[in-house]
Write a protein that holds these residues in place. Structure first.
Motif, PDB file in Angstrom:
ATOM      1  N   VAL A 332       0.833  -1.201   0.000  1.00  0.00           N
ATOM      2  CA  VAL A 332       0.000   0.000   0.000  1.00  0.00           C
ATOM      3  C   VAL A 332       0.870   1.255   0.000  1.00  0.00           C
ATOM      4  N   ILE A 333       1.881   1.294   0.865  1.00  0.00           N
ATOM      5  CA  ILE A 333       2.722   2.485   0.939  1.00  0.00           C
ATOM      6  C   ILE A 333       3.550   2.644  -0.332  1.00  0.00           C
ATOM      7  N   GLU A 334       3.926   1.544  -0.950  1.00  0.00           N
ATOM      8  CA  GLU A 334       4.655   1.633  -2.218  1.00  0.00           C
ATOM      9  C   GLU A 334       3.740   2.136  -3.331  1.00  0.00           C
ATOM     10  N   ASP A 335       2.485   1.711  -3.299  1.00  0.00           N
ATOM     11  CA  ASP A 335       1.512   2.188  -4.278  1.00  0.00           C
ATOM     12  C   ASP A 335       1.265   3.678  -4.111  1.00  0.00           C
ATOM     13  N   LEU A 336       1.145   4.154  -2.877  1.00  0.00           N
ATOM     14  CA  LEU A 336       0.947   5.576  -2.635  1.00  0.00           C
ATOM     15  C   LEU A 336       2.155   6.389  -3.070  1.00  0.00           C
ATOM     16  N   ARG A 337       3.335   5.877  -2.810  1.00  0.00           N
ATOM     17  CA  ARG A 337       4.555   6.589  -3.220  1.00  0.00           C
ATOM     18  C   ARG A 337       4.652   6.677  -4.741  1.00  0.00           C
ATOM     19  N   ILE A 419      -7.008  11.912  -3.393  1.00  0.00           N
ATOM     20  CA  ILE A 419      -8.099  11.069  -2.903  1.00  0.00           C
ATOM     21  C   ILE A 419      -7.581   9.672  -2.569  1.00  0.00           C
ATOM     22  N   LYS A 420      -6.675   9.167  -3.392  1.00  0.00           N
ATOM     23  CA  LYS A 420      -6.111   7.843  -3.121  1.00  0.00           C
ATOM     24  C   LYS A 420      -5.251   7.878  -1.858  1.00  0.00           C
ATOM     25  N   LEU A 421      -4.481   8.947  -1.686  1.00  0.00           N
ATOM     26  CA  LEU A 421      -3.693   9.076  -0.457  1.00  0.00           C
ATOM     27  C   LEU A 421      -4.610   9.127   0.763  1.00  0.00           C
ATOM     28  N   ARG A 422      -5.701   9.868   0.656  1.00  0.00           N
ATOM     29  CA  ARG A 422      -6.624   9.992   1.783  1.00  0.00           C
ATOM     30  C   ARG A 422      -7.346   8.680   2.068  1.00  0.00           C
ATOM     31  N   ASP A 423      -7.902   8.061   1.029  1.00  0.00           N
ATOM     32  CA  ASP A 423      -8.718   6.860   1.241  1.00  0.00           C
ATOM     33  C   ASP A 423      -7.865   5.651   1.592  1.00  0.00           C
ATOM     34  N   PHE A 424      -6.737   5.487   0.910  1.00  0.00           N
ATOM     35  CA  PHE A 424      -5.897   4.327   1.207  1.00  0.00           C
ATOM     36  C   PHE A 424      -5.320   4.412   2.615  1.00  0.00           C
ATOM     37  N   SER A 425      -4.984   5.628   3.039  1.00  0.00           N
ATOM     38  CA  SER A 425      -4.459   5.774   4.396  1.00  0.00           C
ATOM     39  C   SER A 425      -5.525   5.439   5.429  1.00  0.00           C
ATOM     40  N   SER A 472       3.620   4.640  13.358  1.00  0.00           N
ATOM     41  CA  SER A 472       3.134   4.449  11.989  1.00  0.00           C
ATOM     42  C   SER A 472       1.644   4.748  11.891  1.00  0.00           C
ATOM     43  N   ILE A 473       0.867   4.320  12.886  1.00  0.00           N
ATOM     44  CA  ILE A 473      -0.578   4.586  12.864  1.00  0.00           C
ATOM     45  C   ILE A 473      -0.839   6.091  12.932  1.00  0.00           C
ATOM     46  N   PHE A 474      -0.108   6.801  13.793  1.00  0.00           N
ATOM     47  CA  PHE A 474      -0.292   8.248  13.919  1.00  0.00           C
ATOM     48  C   PHE A 474       0.086   8.953  12.617  1.00  0.00           C
ATOM     49  N   ILE A 475       1.223   8.588  12.020  1.00  0.00           N
ATOM     50  CA  ILE A 475       1.678   9.257  10.797  1.00  0.00           C
ATOM     51  C   ILE A 475       0.737   8.933   9.634  1.00  0.00           C
ATOM     52  N   ALA A 476       0.207   7.698   9.573  1.00  0.00           N
ATOM     53  CA  ALA A 476      -0.738   7.354   8.508  1.00  0.00           C
ATOM     54  C   ALA A 476      -2.023   8.170   8.633  1.00  0.00           C
ATOM     55  N   ASN A 477      -2.509   8.339   9.856  1.00  0.00           N
ATOM     56  CA  ASN A 477      -3.678   9.194  10.052  1.00  0.00           C
ATOM     57  C   ASN A 477      -3.367  10.644   9.685  1.00  0.00           C
TER      58      ASN A 477
END
Length: 852
Positions: A332-337, A419-425, A472-477
């Protein structure tokens, strides 16, 4: 003696030289595997016993390495073939089409590549069905999952959305080439080393509350990933791999690595036997693969106490779920990057703003003479004071980048990415990290229980992983919050551009009132257009903050004290009404200085988590109890003058299981090809975990290498080419008349019905088999005339004439097949040991009529 007693199923004429390994026959199917070498690479070919080829595949290996198949083993259910080749790689192939279901790598004990050891053997044992259980049934366990455990919590959570595997990129050739001439390539998924080395059972996304990933095949069609289900026969089975340094590498269910077990250094473990009722291994190490008589006479026992319960399997399921979740998070993080920064074939969304700024400044410099143009300053003046320079007005009214089509493309690119960054996160990244946190909370609970001390948990590492997971949870949020805010600012910026473009077009009658917020547009100009704050989630150093940096109190690690402090604060607030009233001035911590590189943090988290599970997975090997009462090692045995190292041509072993545990019988078939007097020796010894160095007694029978004819005086000297134990009663031998060039015969000997001579304790004066053979030869002069080999049935081979032969048998009830490959490796006889010549004629006529 019956002649032509066996029916010939087929005679295979092979196009290239092949090898027939001892365990090549499938245990429950009429199938046999042959190994050939073509173009410097080994190939596997699966044949039906009736003579038809089922599939033929090439062994995949690295371009720089030349790997050779050293051993193979069949899974207990007969659906998977484990192939060991090279130094540290084992591939598991499907019996249906030969494809690689999974690949296992034996971790190197040292980083020095010169110390790698070659794989010498492979065995796959069924699991113990009767594990030690409490007399009180476990009423809290449902489908092997304990109620209240981490896996039970994950089971009731909604499945996370699947990921699309796009490793197979479609090209113009894939779309428009003639499919009949196109060579298909296998769909491969590039898995990072930290995930491939993660100890895990068979992949099961549902165990981690994940939907199976969506695959894209060569035709561009989408399909869910085919699941590999384990059968009841393979559950709790053990795949054992031996190398030439005396180590055994065990894999639970043929997948979960249990670590290396050291036996005797610089030895080769041979004929590994596993007790069917308990996790106990018995084996005979020897100095080298070719020195048969250097093996220890008494078995070396290896007890694995952790496998006596379900704890190892329960933890393996936790490790498997954690691996699935971590691999999901990394993808997921690789896809967002990739969406934000782009890749080799995809343009990132963040490049649109800087590219637009560069075009504007280039026009201002080249066409309007500005030496150091500043696009941000020009846009800020236009936004705040309505001041539009000639260059900016020209760019807004006549540039191709300001057309409605260009603006829509820019808007769709950046909007879709944010939108993908927001929804995937929010919907994928954070829930997956929270599920992983649940698993590590249970692992930390395991580490605090004294009963799991043998697992070797490192509580500090587990606590650190939990801390990194919270980060990681805090930074993803925070990423979802940042993407949501930047998306709103970007929409206001585009509304501002459209408004100014309409003004520059001198059409006041069609001018609409402004809909943008000046503050939002200014915020995007400062921190979104040229340099975006989203970049910080993929660049920069690894985050090192703690809860105190977030404005939260820094509590100690004592959970009881944390709860007491929280209750005391709540009680104080209830006693003072002013503390529960509206607080107009609330101070918030400044978090802008915190590092937010989530991409680096996730990869660092993967390494730390993998290290925790990899260390605990080897607890089975670390707690192994290896007996040290086998006397001297093979290297400490002096060469016997009676038996030379080249006298023994082969040794075959078989352990006959008895009903009572610990009363198994080990049978040896030893061929001594002396020029003066070739001998064939059969031994029978009790086979169990020995309390002393040598078993209590040995049953021996020594025969001359000859067979008797119809008359007692008609004795023919023979040369044994090969032999193999067929089942618990019959031994199959392949021989030819001595001094001739053939033909060869396959015959059976009922070794269980022979009259053995029981020798008393102390008959063997040494720790290895060479000492036993030396005692046998010394006592031959005291014995009467030796008997010939009592052959019951035999058949002349049509394919094999001379030279050495390879032998593979399947003595299972309902199969009863023997495969014999000649020395050139180009012709193989397949015999049905239960059929006869008449049945063979009927079968052949029936096959001819069917073929016609």
């Amino acid at each position: 003696m019956e002649h032509d007693a066996f029916a010939s199923l087929a005679v295979l004429q092979l196009s290239s030289p092949c090898r027939l390994l001892p365990l090549a026959c499938c245990p429950d199917k009429d199938l046999v595997v042959l190994v050939s070498r073509l173009g410097g690479r080994d190939r596997l070919t699966l044949w039906k016993m009736q003579g038809t080829k089922k599939w033929d595949i090439e062994i995949e290996c690295d371009e720089s390495s030349i790997e050779s198949v050293s051993a193979l083993a069949w899974s207990p259910c007969g659906q998977t073939i484990a192939v060991s080749h090279g130094f540290s790689r084992v591939t598991l192939h499907s019996v249906q089409d030969g494809r690689i279901e999974r690949s296992l790598t034996i971790p190197a004990l040292s980083h020095n590549s010169e110390q790698q050891h070659r794989i010498t053997g492979a065995w796959w044992f069924p699991g113990c069905r009767d594990l030690s259980r409490s007399t009180i049934p476990d009423i809290f366990k449902r489908n092997e999952i304990n109620t209240g455990s981490a896996l039970s919590i994950l089971k009731v959570l909604p499945l996370l959305d699947p990921l699309r595997e796009e490793d197979h990129k479609l090209t113009a050739t894939d779309l428009f080439a003639f499919q009949g001439t196109q060579t298909g390539a296998a769909l491969k998924l590039s898995i990072p080393e930290v995930i491939s080395d993660w100890p895990s059972l068979l992949p099961d996304p549902s165990l981690a509350s994940l939907c199976p990933p969506i695959l894209i095949d060569e035709q561009g069609k989408t399909a869910k990933e085919s699941q590999i289900y384990i059968s009841a026969e393979d559950e709790n089975s053990l795949l054992v791999i031996g190398d030439d340094d005396g180590k055994l590498h065990c894999f639970l269910d043929g997948s979960y690595y249990l670590g290396p077990i050291s036996t005797l250094p610089s030895t080769v473990p041979t004929a590994v036997f596993k007790d069917p009722k308990q996790p106990l291994f018995l084996l005979h190490p020897r100095a080298s693969a070719s020195d048969f008589l250097s093996a220890t006479f008494a078995p070396l026992s290896i007890d694995l106490p952790l496998l006596a319960s379900d704890r190892i399997r329960d933890f393996a399921r936790l490790s498997s779920a954690a691996r699935e979740l971590m691999w999901y998070v990394m993808r997921v993080i690789e896809d967002l990057r990739e969406v934000w920064f782009g890749s080799g074939s995809l343009t990132g969304a963040r490049e649109a703003g800087p590219k637009w700024i560069q075009l504007l400044e280039t026009r201002l410099r080249d066409q309007f003479g500005q030496k150091e143009p500043s696009a941000i300053l020009e846009l800020t003046g236009l936004l705040v004071a309505g001041l539009c320079s000639e260059g900016l007005s020209d760019f807004l009214s006549s540039s191709e980048q300001m057309s409605e089509r260009a603006l829509q493309k820019w808007e769709s690119t950046v909007t879709d990415a944010l939108i993908k960054l927001r929804d995937f996160s929010t919907l994928r990244l954070v829930p997956a990290l929270q599920r992983l946190h649940i698993i590590f909370e249970e692992v930390r609970g395991w580490s605090l229980i004294p009963q799991f001390v043998l697992f070797g948990f490192n509580t500090d590492d587990i606590t650190h992983c939990l801390s990194v997971l919270k980060q990681s949870i805090f930074i993803a949020n925070l990423l979802a919050f940042q993407a949501r805010g930047e998306l709103g600012s970007f929409k206001h910026f585009l509304s501002f551009l459209r408004y100014e473009i309409a003004l520059a077009g001198n059409s006041p009658e069609t001018r609409s009132p402004p809909e943008h917020d000046i503050l939002e547009v200014n915020h995007y100009l400062m921190s979104g257009l040229k340099t975006s704050q989203v970049d910080r989630w993929f660049t920069g150093p690894t985050p090192q903050f703690d809860t105190g940096d977030l404005g939260l109190p820094r509590h100690n690690t004592d959970t009881n004290k944390v709860l007491e402090e929280a209750l005391e604060q709540a009680h104080t607030a209830l006693q003072d009404p002013s503390q529960t009233s509206w607080q107009p001035k609330v101070s918030t911590a400044d978090k802008s200085h915190l590092d937010r590189n989530l991409w680096v943090l996730v990869h660092d988290l993967a390494v730390r988590c993998q290290r925790v599970f990899a260390h605990v997975s080897k607890a089975t090997a670390r707690s192994a109890i290896v007996s040290s009462n086998v006397g001297a090692t093979p290297f400490q045995v002096e060469a016997s003058e009676t038996v030379s190292s080249g006298a023994c041509q082969f040794i075959r072993e078989r352990v006959v299981r008895q009903n009572e545990p610990g009363n198994h019988l080990q049978h040896l078939a030893i061929y001594l090809a002396s020029e003066m007097r070739p001998l064939f020796c059969l031994t029978r010894t009790p086979y169990a975990k020995c309390a002393a160095g040598v078993p209590l007694h040995i049953d021996v029978i020594v025969m001359e290498c000859s067979i008797a004819g119809h008359e007692p005086e008609n004795v023919t000297d023979v040369h044994l080419c090969n032999a193999e134990f067929f089942d618990d009663e019959i031994l199959v031998i392949v021989y030819k008349v001595r001094g001739t060039d053939g033909p060869m015969f396959a015959a059976t000997v009922h070794y269980s019905a022979l009259e053995y001579q029981t020798q008393s304790e102390g008959y063997v004066n040494g720790p290895v088999r060479k000492d036993m053979i030396a005692n046998v030869l010394q006592r031959l002069n005291e014995e009467h005339l030796l008997k010939a080999i009592p052959i019951k049935r035999r058949r002349q081979l049509t394919a094999c004439r001379d030279g050495s032969v390879s032998l593979a048998v399947n003595g299972r009830a309902g199969r009863r097949v023997v495969c014999i490959l000649d020395g050139d490796g180009t012709t193989m006889d397949i015999l049905d040991m239960e059929g006869d010549e008449d049945m063979e004629g009927e079968d052949s006529s029936e096959m001819d009529s069917t073929g016609a």
